[in-house]
Each structure stands twice: as C-alpha cells, then as structure tokens.
Design a protein around this motif. Sequence first.
Motif, PDB file in Angstrom:
ATOM      1  N   ARG A  30       0.830  -1.207   0.000  1.00 40.89           N
ATOM      2  CA  ARG A  30       0.000   0.000   0.000  1.00 40.89           C
ATOM      3  C   ARG A  30       0.866   1.260   0.000  1.00 40.89           C
ATOM      4  NH1 ARG A  30      -5.403  -1.305   2.298  1.00 40.89           N
ATOM      5  NH2 ARG A  30      -5.401  -3.531   2.641  1.00 40.89           N
ATOM      6  N   GLY A  31       2.058   1.152  -0.534  1.00 37.24           N
ATOM      7  CA  GLY A  31       2.994   2.259  -0.534  1.00 37.24           C
ATOM      8  C   GLY A  31       2.637   3.340  -1.538  1.00 37.24           C
ATOM      9  N   LEU A  32       3.393   4.429  -1.441  1.00 39.66           N
ATOM     10  CA  LEU A  32       3.145   5.576  -2.309  1.00 39.66           C
ATOM     11  C   LEU A  32       3.473   5.284  -3.764  1.00 39.66           C
ATOM     12  CD1 LEU A  32       4.612   8.354  -0.009  1.00 39.66           C
ATOM     13  CD2 LEU A  32       2.212   7.818  -0.394  1.00 39.66           C
ATOM     14  N   LEU A  33       4.447   4.436  -4.023  1.00 36.64           N
ATOM     15  CA  LEU A  33       4.858   4.162  -5.393  1.00 36.64           C
ATOM     16  C   LEU A  33       3.988   3.110  -6.074  1.00 36.64           C
ATOM     17  CD1 LEU A  33       8.730   4.189  -4.954  1.00 36.64           C
ATOM     18  CD2 LEU A  33       7.237   6.047  -5.682  1.00 36.64           C
ATOM     19  N   SER A  34       3.093   2.474  -5.347  1.00 35.06           N
ATOM     20  CA  SER A  34       2.238   1.447  -5.946  1.00 35.06           C
ATOM     21  C   SER A  34       0.846   1.979  -6.271  1.00 35.06           C
ATOM     22  CB  SER A  34       2.133   0.245  -5.011  1.00 35.06           C
ATOM     23  OG  SER A  34       1.465   0.615  -3.833  1.00 35.06           O
ATOM     24  N   SER A  35       0.681   3.285  -6.341  1.00 36.04           N
ATOM     25  CA  SER A  35      -0.639   3.859  -6.595  1.00 36.04           C
ATOM     26  C   SER A  35      -1.116   3.571  -8.013  1.00 36.04           C
ATOM     27  CB  SER A  35      -0.627   5.367  -6.339  1.00 36.04           C
ATOM     28  OG  SER A  35       0.252   6.003  -7.251  1.00 36.04           O
ATOM     29  N   SER A  36      -0.230   3.455  -8.981  1.00 39.08           N
ATOM     30  CA  SER A  36      -0.664   3.160 -10.349  1.00 39.08           C
ATOM     31  C   SER A  36      -1.271   1.758 -10.436  1.00 39.08           C
ATOM     32  CB  SER A  36       0.504   3.293 -11.323  1.00 39.08           C
ATOM     33  OG  SER A  36       1.515   2.363 -11.002  1.00 39.08           O
ATOM     34  N   GLN A  37      -0.708   0.804  -9.713  1.00 36.70           N
ATOM     35  CA  GLN A  37      -1.264  -0.545  -9.686  1.00 36.70           C
ATOM     36  C   GLN A  37      -2.640  -0.542  -9.021  1.00 36.70           C
ATOM     37  OE1 GLN A  37      -0.245  -3.312 -11.117  1.00 36.70           O
ATOM     38  NE2 GLN A  37      -1.991  -4.435 -10.332  1.00 36.70           N
ATOM     39  N   ARG A  38      -2.772   0.234  -7.944  1.00 31.06           N
ATOM     40  CA  ARG A  38      -4.071   0.333  -7.271  1.00 31.06           C
ATOM     41  C   ARG A  38      -5.108   0.965  -8.185  1.00 31.06           C
ATOM     42  NH1 ARG A  38      -1.100   2.165  -2.813  1.00 31.06           N
ATOM     43  NH2 ARG A  38      -1.817   4.272  -3.198  1.00 31.06           N
ATOM     44  N   ASN A  39      -4.708   1.985  -8.940  1.00 38.82           N
ATOM     45  CA  ASN A  39      -5.647   2.630  -9.858  1.00 38.82           C
ATOM     46  C   ASN A  39      -6.080   1.675 -10.963  1.00 38.82           C
ATOM     47  OD1 ASN A  39      -5.502   4.984  -8.393  1.00 38.82           O
ATOM     48  ND2 ASN A  39      -3.982   5.930  -9.715  1.00 38.82           N
ATOM     49  N   ALA A  40      -5.168   0.867 -11.464  1.00 39.98           N
ATOM     50  CA  ALA A  40      -5.512  -0.119 -12.490  1.00 39.98           C
ATOM     51  C   ALA A  40      -6.460  -1.169 -11.924  1.00 39.98           C
ATOM     52  CB  ALA A  40      -4.251  -0.779 -13.035  1.00 39.98           C
ATOM     53  N   ASP A  41      -6.207  -1.633 -10.711  1.00 39.79           N
ATOM     54  CA  ASP A  41      -7.099  -2.600 -10.058  1.00 39.79           C
ATOM     55  C   ASP A  41      -8.481  -1.991  -9.833  1.00 39.79           C
ATOM     56  OD1 ASP A  41      -5.109  -4.483  -9.992  1.00 39.79           O
ATOM     57  OD2 ASP A  41      -4.582  -4.129  -7.879  1.00 39.79           O
ATOM     58  N   LEU A  42      -8.509  -0.726  -9.420  1.00 36.15           N
ATOM     59  CA  LEU A  42      -9.777  -0.048  -9.188  1.00 36.15           C
ATOM     60  C   LEU A  42     -10.578   0.081 -10.481  1.00 36.15           C
ATOM     61  CD1 LEU A  42     -11.662   1.467  -7.262  1.00 36.15           C
ATOM     62  CD2 LEU A  42     -10.385   3.546  -7.815  1.00 36.15           C
ATOM     63  N   ALA A  43      -9.912   0.410 -11.578  1.00 39.30           N
ATOM     64  CA  ALA A  43     -10.603   0.530 -12.868  1.00 39.30           C
ATOM     65  C   ALA A  43     -11.162  -0.822 -13.312  1.00 39.30           C
ATOM     66  CB  ALA A  43      -9.650   1.084 -13.919  1.00 39.30           C
ATOM     67  N   ALA A  44     -10.386  -1.884 -13.125  1.00 35.04           N
ATOM     68  CA  ALA A  44     -10.857  -3.220 -13.505  1.00 35.04           C
ATOM     69  C   ALA A  44     -12.053  -3.643 -12.649  1.00 35.04           C
ATOM     70  CB  ALA A  44      -9.725  -4.234 -13.365  1.00 35.04           C
ATOM     71  N   LYS A  45     -11.987  -3.395 -11.366  1.00 36.16           N
ATOM     72  CA  LYS A  45     -13.091  -3.759 -10.470  1.00 36.16           C
ATOM     73  C   LYS A  45     -14.333  -2.911 -10.759  1.00 36.16           C
ATOM     74  CE  LYS A  45     -10.971  -6.889  -8.123  1.00 36.16           C
ATOM     75  NZ  LYS A  45     -11.320  -8.278  -8.227  1.00 36.16           N
ATOM     76  N   THR A  46     -14.155  -1.650 -11.147  1.00 40.52           N
ATOM     77  CA  THR A  46     -15.283  -0.800 -11.491  1.00 40.52           C
ATOM     78  C   THR A  46     -15.995  -1.320 -12.725  1.00 40.52           C
ATOM     79  OG1 THR A  46     -14.138   1.103 -10.540  1.00 40.52           O
ATOM     80  CG2 THR A  46     -15.981   1.569 -12.018  1.00 40.52           C
ATOM     81  N   MET A  47     -15.241  -1.743 -13.730  1.00 43.07           N
ATOM     82  CA  MET A  47     -15.838  -2.312 -14.938  1.00 43.07           C
ATOM     83  C   MET A  47     -16.583  -3.608 -14.610  1.00 43.07           C
ATOM     84  SD  MET A  47     -15.355  -0.245 -17.363  1.00 43.07           S
ATOM     85  CE  MET A  47     -15.795  -1.243 -18.753  1.00 43.07           C
ATOM     86  N   GLU A  48     -15.988  -4.431 -13.761  1.00 40.61           N
ATOM     87  CA  GLU A  48     -16.630  -5.682 -13.356  1.00 40.61           C
ATOM     88  C   GLU A  48     -17.933  -5.404 -12.599  1.00 40.61           C
ATOM     89  OE1 GLU A  48     -15.612  -9.673 -10.722  1.00 40.61           O
ATOM     90  OE2 GLU A  48     -14.041  -8.209 -11.108  1.00 40.61           O
ATOM     91  N   LEU A  49     -17.914  -4.378 -11.753  1.00 44.53           N
ATOM     92  CA  LEU A  49     -19.109  -4.007 -10.999  1.00 44.53           C
ATOM     93  C   LEU A  49     -20.221  -3.538 -11.933  1.00 44.53           C
ATOM     94  CD1 LEU A  49     -20.510  -3.519  -8.279  1.00 44.53           C
ATOM     95  CD2 LEU A  49     -19.487  -1.238  -8.272  1.00 44.53           C
ATOM     96  N   LYS A  50     -19.880  -2.748 -12.949  1.00 45.31           N
ATOM     97  CA  LYS A  50     -20.885  -2.288 -13.913  1.00 45.31           C
ATOM     98  C   LYS A  50     -21.504  -3.467 -14.653  1.00 45.31           C
ATOM     99  CE  LYS A  50     -19.047   2.305 -14.833  1.00 45.31           C
ATOM    100  NZ  LYS A  50     -18.422   3.172 -15.840  1.00 45.31           N
ATOM    101  N   LYS A  51     -20.663  -4.429 -15.033  1.00 46.48           N
ATOM    102  CA  LYS A  51     -21.156  -5.603 -15.744  1.00 46.48           C
ATOM    103  C   LYS A  51     -22.098  -6.419 -14.857  1.00 46.48           C
ATOM    104  CE  LYS A  51     -19.500  -9.908 -17.702  1.00 46.48           C
ATOM    105  NZ  LYS A  51     -18.351 -10.793 -17.806  1.00 46.48           N
ATOM    106  N   ILE A  52     -21.726  -6.613 -13.613  1.00 46.43           N
ATOM    107  CA  ILE A  52     -22.547  -7.399 -12.688  1.00 46.43           C
ATOM    108  C   ILE A  52     -23.861  -6.677 -12.393  1.00 46.43           C
ATOM    109  CG2 ILE A  52     -22.664  -8.231 -10.310  1.00 46.43           C
ATOM    110  CD1 ILE A  52     -19.693  -8.942 -10.580  1.00 46.43           C
ATOM    111  N   ARG A  53     -23.813  -5.347 -12.252  1.00 46.81           N
ATOM    112  CA  ARG A  53     -25.044  -4.595 -12.010  1.00 46.81           C
ATOM    113  C   ARG A  53     -25.999  -4.693 -13.200  1.00 46.81           C
ATOM    114  NH1 ARG A  53     -23.030   0.847  -8.873  1.00 46.81           N
ATOM    115  NH2 ARG A  53     -22.939  -0.125  -6.818  1.00 46.81           N
ATOM    116  N   ALA A  54     -25.471  -4.614 -14.415  1.00 46.23           N
ATOM    117  CA  ALA A  54     -26.312  -4.744 -15.608  1.00 46.23           C
ATOM    118  C   ALA A  54     -26.927  -6.136 -15.673  1.00 46.23           C
ATOM    119  CB  ALA A  54     -25.493  -4.457 -16.858  1.00 46.23           C
ATOM    120  N   GLU A  55     -26.143  -7.141 -15.347  1.00 41.61           N
ATOM    121  CA  GLU A  55     -26.646  -8.513 -15.332  1.00 41.61           C
ATOM    122  C   GLU A  55     -27.745  -8.678 -14.287  1.00 41.61           C
ATOM    123  OE1 GLU A  55     -24.565 -12.699 -14.359  1.00 41.61           O
ATOM    124  OE2 GLU A  55     -23.417 -11.369 -15.662  1.00 41.61           O
TER     125      GLU A  55
END
Length: 98
Positions: free
Chosen positions: A30-55
């Motif tokens: 959870r360090g300061l230099l790993s924020s790009s990885q967290r943002n990528a994970d967040l974007a992927a999970k957001t897309m997955e959430l949208k798909k599940i909500r539509a379903e």
Amino acid sequence: MFARLQPYLPTAALLLLITYFVFHALTGERGLLSSSQRNADLAAKTMELKKIRAERMDLEARARLLRSGSLSADLLEERARSLLGYADPKDYVIRTRR
C-alpha cells in the motif's frame, strides 16, 4: 574500540528502523509508489461491478415478468421451450455446443 562506538549504537539502530519504515512506506503493498497498480485494479473492479449490475438488472426484470401478477406469456413460452427442448414447427433451430 567498542567503547568509542557505544554512544552511537542507539542512534544507528533508530536510523535503521526509520530507514526500514520509509522503505516500506514507499514500496510496500500500500505504498506511495504502488498507486498506479491500485488505480488499475480499481478501474478493472469498477468495470466488473458495472457488468454485474447490468446482469442483475436484467435478471430482476426477467423475474418481475415471471411473477404471477404480471406473467408474460412470451417469456413463459421461451423458458418452457428452453427447458423442455421443444421448438415450434415454423422455427429454425441451430444447435451450438456450450
């Protein structure tokens, strides 16, 4: 020789401890230099959430049509044909592997 360095040992230990924590604050999971990885994970999970909500919305709409108060004859016929494997003589049936 050890007697000359003894006053500096607590300071050196504290410096090593501070270095350890700073290193992990920058590069840890959870360090300061790993924020790009967290943002990528967040974007992927957001897309997955949208798909599940539509379903879910689709399933809720289909369930609403199957309730006894608002039974849809077309949906009921579709489900019966699907489950029983029947087709209308005028229908074209294309079998696919699943």
